[in-house]
Design a protein around this motif. Structure first.
Motif, mmCIF file in Angstrom:
data_model
loop_
_atom_site.group_PDB
_atom_site.id
_atom_site.type_symbol
_atom_site.label_atom_id
_atom_site.label_comp_id
_atom_site.label_asym_id
_atom_site.label_seq_id
_atom_site.Cartn_x
_atom_site.Cartn_y
_atom_site.Cartn_z
ATOM 1 N N LEU A 33 4.397 6.543 -6.051
ATOM 2 C CA LEU A 33 4.089 6.685 -7.476
ATOM 3 C C LEU A 33 3.089 7.799 -7.768
ATOM 4 C CD1 LEU A 33 3.787 2.909 -8.412
ATOM 5 C CD2 LEU A 33 5.764 4.420 -8.693
ATOM 6 N N ALA A 34 2.616 8.484 -6.754
ATOM 7 C CA ALA A 34 1.561 9.491 -6.921
ATOM 8 C C ALA A 34 1.932 10.579 -7.924
ATOM 9 C CB ALA A 34 1.213 10.114 -5.577
ATOM 10 N N ASP A 35 3.195 10.985 -7.978
ATOM 11 C CA ASP A 35 3.603 12.044 -8.897
ATOM 12 C C ASP A 35 3.475 11.636 -10.364
ATOM 13 O OD1 ASP A 35 4.184 13.669 -6.765
ATOM 14 O OD2 ASP A 35 6.337 13.218 -6.784
ATOM 15 N N PHE A 36 3.380 10.353 -10.625
ATOM 16 C CA PHE A 36 3.276 9.878 -12.005
ATOM 17 C C PHE A 36 1.826 9.825 -12.504
ATOM 18 C CE2 PHE A 36 7.234 8.065 -10.407
ATOM 19 C CZ PHE A 36 8.105 8.534 -11.363
ATOM 20 N N TYR A 37 0.866 10.122 -11.636
ATOM 21 C CA TYR A 37 -0.544 10.054 -11.999
ATOM 22 C C TYR A 37 -1.228 11.377 -11.707
ATOM 23 C CZ TYR A 37 0.231 5.077 -12.299
ATOM 24 O OH TYR A 37 0.706 3.853 -12.656
ATOM 25 N N ARG A 38 -2.176 11.723 -12.529
ATOM 26 C CA ARG A 38 -2.974 12.912 -12.274
ATOM 27 C C ARG A 38 -4.078 12.567 -11.285
ATOM 28 N NH1 ARG A 38 -3.627 16.602 -17.570
ATOM 29 N NH2 ARG A 38 -1.420 16.825 -17.952
ATOM 30 N N HIS A 39 -4.633 13.590 -10.645
ATOM 31 C CA HIS A 39 -5.690 13.335 -9.661
ATOM 32 C C HIS A 39 -6.945 12.761 -10.308
ATOM 33 C CE1 HIS A 39 -6.801 17.310 -11.177
ATOM 34 N NE2 HIS A 39 -8.009 17.053 -10.759
ATOM 35 N N THR A 40 -7.127 12.967 -11.621
ATOM 36 C CA THR A 40 -8.292 12.409 -12.311
ATOM 37 C C THR A 40 -8.034 10.974 -12.766
ATOM 38 O OG1 THR A 40 -7.521 13.247 -14.440
ATOM 39 C CG2 THR A 40 -9.012 14.662 -13.174
ATOM 40 N N GLY A 41 -6.752 10.531 -12.686
ATOM 41 C CA GLY A 41 -6.434 9.186 -13.125
ATOM 42 C C GLY A 41 -6.144 9.091 -14.599
ATOM 43 N N VAL A 42 -6.151 10.231 -15.306
ATOM 44 C CA VAL A 42 -5.939 10.233 -16.744
ATOM 45 C C VAL A 42 -4.687 11.028 -17.071
ATOM 46 C CG1 VAL A 42 -6.907 10.852 -18.975
ATOM 47 C CG2 VAL A 42 -8.410 10.091 -17.141
ATOM 48 N N ARG A 43 -3.811 10.455 -17.854
ATOM 49 C CA ARG A 43 -2.607 11.159 -18.293
ATOM 50 C C ARG A 43 -2.684 11.351 -19.800
ATOM 51 N NH1 ARG A 43 2.034 11.398 -15.262
ATOM 52 N NH2 ARG A 43 3.252 11.238 -17.156
ATOM 53 N N PRO A 44 -2.128 12.458 -20.305
ATOM 54 C CA PRO A 44 -2.122 12.660 -21.751
ATOM 55 C C PRO A 44 -1.202 11.634 -22.421
ATOM 56 C CG PRO A 44 -0.803 14.346 -20.684
ATOM 57 C CD PRO A 44 -1.491 13.552 -19.585
ATOM 58 N N SER A 45 -1.507 11.276 -23.664
ATOM 59 C CA SER A 45 -0.687 10.308 -24.367
ATOM 60 C C SER A 45 0.592 10.928 -24.909
ATOM 61 C CB SER A 45 -1.483 9.682 -25.522
ATOM 62 O OG SER A 45 -1.894 10.698 -26.416
ATOM 63 N N SER B 72 0.808 -1.220 0.000
ATOM 64 C CA SER B 72 0.000 0.000 0.000
ATOM 65 C C SER B 72 0.845 1.276 0.000
ATOM 66 C CB SER B 72 -0.956 0.005 1.187
ATOM 67 O OG SER B 72 -0.231 -0.060 2.396
ATOM 68 N N SER B 73 2.072 1.226 0.529
ATOM 69 C CA SER B 73 2.916 2.424 0.554
ATOM 70 C C SER B 73 3.423 2.809 -0.831
ATOM 71 C CB SER B 73 4.102 2.212 1.486
ATOM 72 O OG SER B 73 4.930 1.183 0.985
ATOM 73 N N ILE B 74 3.386 1.897 -1.768
ATOM 74 C CA ILE B 74 3.875 2.172 -3.113
ATOM 75 C C ILE B 74 3.032 3.246 -3.793
ATOM 76 C CG2 ILE B 74 4.119 1.173 -5.421
ATOM 77 C CD1 ILE B 74 5.138 -1.332 -4.085
#
Length: 60
Positions: free
Chosen positions: A44-56, A38-40
């Motif tokens: 990794l939070a900086d690699f994801y947006r708060h909406t869960g969607v990243r641009p391609s 669970s600590s992972i």
């Protein structure tokens, strides 16, 4: 589009369940009981947006 579909259309989404593919007696199931990953999520939070969607395509 009007009228009946003329040919089969491939599914837009594919459903996949690990529960259906990992046997009940598999080694990973017994390891999972003792490992807390669970600590992972925090690391990794900086690699994801708060909406869960990243641009391609990178926006930089």
């Amino acid at each position: 589009m009007m009228g009946p579909r003329q040919e089969a259309q491939p599914a837009l989404f594919h459903e996949f369940s690990l529960e259906d593919h990992v046997p009940q007696d598999h080694l990973l199931r017994s390891i999972d009981r003792f490992v807390d990953l669970s600590s992972i999520r925090g690391h990794l939070a900086d690699f994801y947006r708060h909406t869960g969607v990243r641009p391609s395509i990178p926006s930089s």
